[in-house]
Design a protein around this motif. Structure first.
Motif, PDB file in Angstrom:
ATOM      1  N   GLU A 165       0.850  -1.057   0.047  1.00 26.31           N
ATOM      2  CA  GLU A 165      -0.047  -0.007   0.236  1.00 26.31           C
ATOM      3  C   GLU A 165       0.920   1.368  -0.013  1.00 26.31           C
ATOM      4  O   GLU A 165       0.480   2.390  -0.706  1.00 26.31           O
ATOM      5  CB  GLU A 165      -0.972   0.284   1.064  1.00 26.31           C
ATOM      6  N   LEU A 166       1.954   1.385   0.761  1.00 28.02           N
ATOM      7  CA  LEU A 166       2.902   2.266   0.919  1.00 28.02           C
ATOM      8  C   LEU A 166       3.406   2.466  -0.564  1.00 28.02           C
ATOM      9  O   LEU A 166       3.612   3.771  -1.222  1.00 28.02           O
ATOM     10  CB  LEU A 166       4.130   2.170   1.957  1.00 28.02           C
ATOM     11  N   ILE A 167       3.898   1.561  -1.234  1.00 26.14           N
ATOM     12  CA  ILE A 167       4.307   1.620  -2.584  1.00 26.14           C
ATOM     13  C   ILE A 167       3.646   2.145  -3.485  1.00 26.14           C
ATOM     14  O   ILE A 167       3.873   3.373  -4.320  1.00 26.14           O
ATOM     15  CB  ILE A 167       4.891   0.320  -2.926  1.00 26.14           C
ATOM     16  N   SER A 168       2.231   1.799  -3.351  1.00 27.12           N
ATOM     17  CA  SER A 168       1.029   2.207  -4.441  1.00 27.12           C
ATOM     18  C   SER A 168       1.115   3.739  -4.256  1.00 27.12           C
ATOM     19  O   SER A 168       0.786   4.273  -5.309  1.00 27.12           O
ATOM     20  CB  SER A 168       0.018   1.381  -4.325  1.00 27.12           C
TER      21      SER A 168
ATOM     22  N   ARG B 100       3.849   5.573  -5.284  1.00 30.37           N
ATOM     23  CA  ARG B 100       4.148   5.494  -6.898  1.00 30.37           C
ATOM     24  C   ARG B 100       2.941   6.702  -7.411  1.00 30.37           C
ATOM     25  O   ARG B 100       3.076   7.684  -8.415  1.00 30.37           O
ATOM     26  CB  ARG B 100       3.500   4.347  -7.312  1.00 30.37           C
ATOM     27  N   ASN B 101       1.919   6.874  -6.736  1.00 35.01           N
ATOM     28  CA  ASN B 101       0.976   7.878  -7.090  1.00 35.01           C
ATOM     29  C   ASN B 101       1.494   9.199  -6.782  1.00 35.01           C
ATOM     30  O   ASN B 101       1.233  10.108  -7.768  1.00 35.01           O
ATOM     31  CB  ASN B 101      -0.314   7.865  -6.192  1.00 35.01           C
TER      32      ASN B 101
ATOM     33  N   LYS C 169       3.586  14.151  -9.152  1.00 42.22           N
ATOM     34  CA  LYS C 169       4.848  15.247  -9.536  1.00 42.22           C
ATOM     35  C   LYS C 169       5.358  15.122 -10.699  1.00 42.22           C
ATOM     36  O   LYS C 169       5.924  16.316 -11.302  1.00 42.22           O
ATOM     37  CB  LYS C 169       5.736  14.724  -8.677  1.00 42.22           C
ATOM     38  N   THR C 170       5.207  14.159 -11.657  1.00 48.27           N
ATOM     39  CA  THR C 170       5.678  14.191 -13.057  1.00 48.27           C
ATOM     40  C   THR C 170       4.718  14.587 -14.063  1.00 48.27           C
ATOM     41  O   THR C 170       5.057  15.380 -14.973  1.00 48.27           O
ATOM     42  CB  THR C 170       6.091  12.443 -13.413  1.00 48.27           C
ATOM     43  N   VAL C 171       3.374  14.067 -13.756  1.00 56.94           N
ATOM     44  CA  VAL C 171       2.378  14.439 -14.789  1.00 56.94           C
ATOM     45  C   VAL C 171       1.628  15.465 -14.522  1.00 56.94           C
ATOM     46  O   VAL C 171       1.176  16.269 -15.596  1.00 56.94           O
ATOM     47  CB  VAL C 171       1.285  13.122 -14.963  1.00 56.94           C
ATOM     48  N   GLY C 172       1.318  15.880 -13.194  1.00 56.97           N
ATOM     49  CA  GLY C 172       0.497  17.153 -12.746  1.00 56.97           C
ATOM     50  C   GLY C 172      -0.837  16.719 -12.551  1.00 56.97           C
ATOM     51  O   GLY C 172      -1.126  15.836 -11.606  1.00 56.97           O
ATOM     52  N   LYS C 173      -1.722  16.704 -13.246  1.00 59.40           N
ATOM     53  CA  LYS C 173      -2.932  16.467 -13.087  1.00 59.40           C
ATOM     54  C   LYS C 173      -3.109  14.865 -13.460  1.00 59.40           C
ATOM     55  O   LYS C 173      -3.295  14.846 -14.703  1.00 59.40           O
ATOM     56  CB  LYS C 173      -4.190  17.229 -13.811  1.00 59.40           C
ATOM     57  N   ALA C 174      -3.181  14.026 -12.704  1.00 60.48           N
ATOM     58  CA  ALA C 174      -3.263  12.732 -13.095  1.00 60.48           C
ATOM     59  C   ALA C 174      -4.327  11.917 -12.514  1.00 60.48           C
ATOM     60  O   ALA C 174      -4.097  10.678 -12.148  1.00 60.48           O
ATOM     61  CB  ALA C 174      -1.699  12.089 -12.616  1.00 60.48           C
TER      62      ALA C 174
ATOM     63  N   LEU D 189      -2.209  13.348  -1.518  1.00 54.65           N
ATOM     64  CA  LEU D 189      -1.155  12.875  -2.524  1.00 54.65           C
ATOM     65  C   LEU D 189      -0.475  14.204  -3.228  1.00 54.65           C
ATOM     66  O   LEU D 189       0.732  14.215  -3.474  1.00 54.65           O
ATOM     67  CB  LEU D 189      -1.652  11.996  -3.507  1.00 54.65           C
ATOM     68  N   GLU D 190      -1.318  15.124  -3.603  1.00 49.92           N
ATOM     69  CA  GLU D 190      -1.060  16.500  -4.164  1.00 49.92           C
ATOM     70  C   GLU D 190      -0.022  17.183  -3.321  1.00 49.92           C
ATOM     71  O   GLU D 190       1.171  17.641  -3.871  1.00 49.92           O
ATOM     72  CB  GLU D 190      -2.330  17.399  -4.585  1.00 49.92           C
ATOM     73  N   GLU D 191      -0.348  17.209  -1.915  1.00 50.60           N
ATOM     74  CA  GLU D 191       0.323  17.924  -1.034  1.00 50.60           C
ATOM     75  C   GLU D 191       1.680  17.262  -0.742  1.00 50.60           C
ATOM     76  O   GLU D 191       2.633  17.912  -0.684  1.00 50.60           O
ATOM     77  CB  GLU D 191      -0.443  17.932   0.281  1.00 50.60           C
ATOM     78  N   ILE D 192       1.698  16.016  -0.851  1.00 48.73           N
ATOM     79  CA  ILE D 192       3.109  15.176  -0.795  1.00 48.73           C
ATOM     80  C   ILE D 192       3.868  15.533  -1.981  1.00 48.73           C
ATOM     81  O   ILE D 192       5.140  15.781  -1.697  1.00 48.73           O
ATOM     82  CB  ILE D 192       2.902  13.612  -0.380  1.00 48.73           C
ATOM     83  N   ALA D 193       3.278  15.390  -2.934  1.00 48.00           N
ATOM     84  CA  ALA D 193       3.982  15.663  -4.294  1.00 48.00           C
ATOM     85  C   ALA D 193       4.766  17.113  -4.436  1.00 48.00           C
ATOM     86  O   ALA D 193       5.752  17.268  -5.032  1.00 48.00           O
ATOM     87  CB  ALA D 193       3.267  15.480  -5.601  1.00 48.00           C
TER      88      ALA D 193
END
Length: 538
Positions: free
Chosen positions: A282-285, A288-289, A294-299, A313-317
């Motif tokens: 779950e942590l890996i998943s 990865r998200n 971080k790479t794509v933006g709106k994903a 996830l956006e905040e973490i990224a």
């Protein structure tokens, strides 16, 4: 009697199959042209339609009223095939019939002509589970098959199929079903079944199913059992993805290198019987998200999570660099591999988190590090240096202090280092020649930026310098082995901080050495006590 949705809505014809038109069109054209092969291999992830298409194919080539490559669904052959009472269509589960004797029985039955149809069709599911001898026996049958026999082999692990088998089959690769296609199919089924399915709920189910229609229908079944109106909250509760805050709490701790918080979270979940392997996945998943965002933006289309989780996830990224996120993801992947082989998954998990977090510890009032019984020997060696000077002045120690035999032998010679000063004969270097390296903390801070993993190895270490030699003292020999593959990062950090190249030597001081009364360190301390010199470690 209630019938599960995935069984009730299993496609009956090729036109009903979702997202596999590249396969269904080819099969239909072969049937229309009368050019079907004697053996097929259907491969792909679970729930993508392999067995379904095999059944439709078997039914269609035997349907007397076949039209445009589709079965009529009205004749006795089609109806018998649907209720699995047609003896000429044989389904075999290779997972429970793995032996060579099972294949030999199949070969014997294949000699007999079909009873009701033109072709006898054998559908072998999970064919990769067959033993080597069973594959060899099957190969003989595939090499010279009777004209009335068709084989359809289905597998999720095509790499386990022998090349000799692959070369005798027409291979069709089933792709994961697109989330949009799954969503539309679920909304259609909901309208026919008479329950309310919100579009955003259908979209979340489609993402969570990971491209498998069967999984999507099973999740929908769970949701309708929970409520007649399936909302996004219904999905998160019924499917079991609500209350996943613990994953993000641990993930935030990992990203901030807060080892204590991460381990406390693990221990709390362990006491609740949470599976450590599943938690790591779950942590890996989720990591990865964060990487994808971080790479794509709106994903949002690429991530299976709730809207609330997406915001987290956006905040973490946004709060972390891509390099840092990737590094944490690599650490978790490595930890997951270790968990597969670990006898005690909890301890393995804790060890892995300490490394991933860079072994950041919190100082306790006693001066020890929380969660660790290790002793920092840097203050001890610094104090010893002062004691030596005091002992010399008191006249109690000779011109040369006691030396442990080969105590400072070089452990890691670094070939890439070229010291700017002349080489030093290590055999003539005494322990008291080394002085504490005052810039060690600054060097370690630079090391964190270059390689946090290497920095984790150096936690609780101390460093001393003499001419062009830097001596690093670590707490056990295992860290020396780990450092061998990472010494280049340390060399760069030293050069950038001090502006010169140094030969790096590493020494491990074990607990036995620290506790040994006969060790040179303790002998020196005993002599100091006899002269009433303060021996408190500072």
């Amino acid at each position: 009697m209630y019938c599960a949705l995935y069984r009730k809505w299993r496609p009956l014809s090729f036109d009903d199959v979702v997202s596999q038109s590249h396969i269904t069109t080819t099969l239909k054209n072969q049937i229309i042209a009368g050019k079907t092969a004697h053996a097929y291999l259907f491969t792909g992830s679970r729930g993508t339609g392999k067995t379904t298409c095999a059944r439709i194919f078997a039914k269609t080539i035997n349907c007397p009223n076949m039209h445009d490559g589709e079965p009529c669904l009205e004749c006795d052959i089609c109806k018998s095939a649907e209720n699995q009472s047609l003896t000429d269509i044989v389904e075999i589960d290779a997972a429970s019939n793995t032996g060579v004797d099972d294949v030999r029985q199949l070969k014997e039955s294949a000699l007999y002509l079909p009873e009701q149809t033109k072709y006898k069709v054998y559908i072998i599911d999970e064919v990769h589970m067959l033993s080597n001898n069973a594959f060899n026996a099957l190969l003989k049958l595939l090499e010279e098959p009777p004209e009335h026999i068709k084989f359809i082999l289905a597998t999720t692990e095509v790499h386990k199929i022998p090349p000799t088998i692959l070369s005798r089959c027409q291979r069709f690769d089933f792709s994961r079903i697109k989330p949009e296609d799954i969503k539309n199919r679920l909304l259609y089924i909901a309208s026919k079944e008479g329950f309310v399915l919100h579009e955003d709920a259908a979209e979340l189910i489609a993402k969570l199913s990971d491209g498998g229609m069967r999984d999507a229908l099973s999740m929908t079944d769970q949701c309708t059992a929970y409520s007649d109106e399936v909302t996004i909250d219904t999905v998160t509760t019924a499917v079991g993805i609500s209350g996943r805050e613990y994953v993000f709490d641990i993930l935030l701790a990992i990203m901030s290198n807060d080892t204590a918080k991460a381990i406390n979270g693990i221990n709390e979940l362990y006491s609740m019987s949470k599976d450590m392997q599943k938690l790591c996945e779950e942590l890996i998943s989720q990591t990865r998200n964060a990487m994808i965002i971080k790479t794509v933006g709106k994903a949002s289309d690429l991530i299976a999570c709730t809207p609330e989780e997406y915001k987290q996830l956006e905040e973490i990224a946004n709060a972390n660099s891509l390099d840092k996120i990737i590094e944490k993801l690599e650490g978790l992947e490595e930890l997951n591999e270790h968990l597969l082989r670990a006898t005690n998954k909890r301890i393995q998990f804790e060890m892995g988190l300490v490394k991933i977090c860079g072994n950041k510890s919190v100082n306790t009032p006693t001066g020890q590090t929380s969660g660790s019984a290790s002793v920092d020997i840097a203050p001890l060696l610094s104090r010893i240096s002062k004691l030596e000077e005091q002992l010399k002045n008191a006249g109690s120690v000779g011109a040369q202090a006691p030396q442990p035999e080969k105590q400072y032998d070089p452990i890691i010679p670094t070939n890439q280092q070229t010291p700017e000063k002349p080489k030093v004969d290590l055999s003539k270097v005494r322990p008291e020649d080394f002085e504490p390296l005052v810039n060690w903390a600054e060097i370690l801070n630079r090391l964190v930026e270059k390689s946090p993993a290497t920095s984790a190895f150096m936690n609780d270490s101390s460093a001393y310098v003499y001419q062009n030699i830097i001596l690093i003292v670590v707490k056990n020999k295992l860290l020396i082995k780990m450092l061998k593959d990472h010494v280049k990062y340390l060399d760069e950090a030293i050069y950038e901080t001090l502006g010169s190249r140094y030969a790096i030597r590493v020494r491990a001081v074990s607990n036995d050495e620290q506790n040994d009364k006969e060790s040179p360190i303790n002998k020196l301390l005993d002599k100091a006590k006899k002269l009433n010199i303060d021996t408190e470690v500072i």
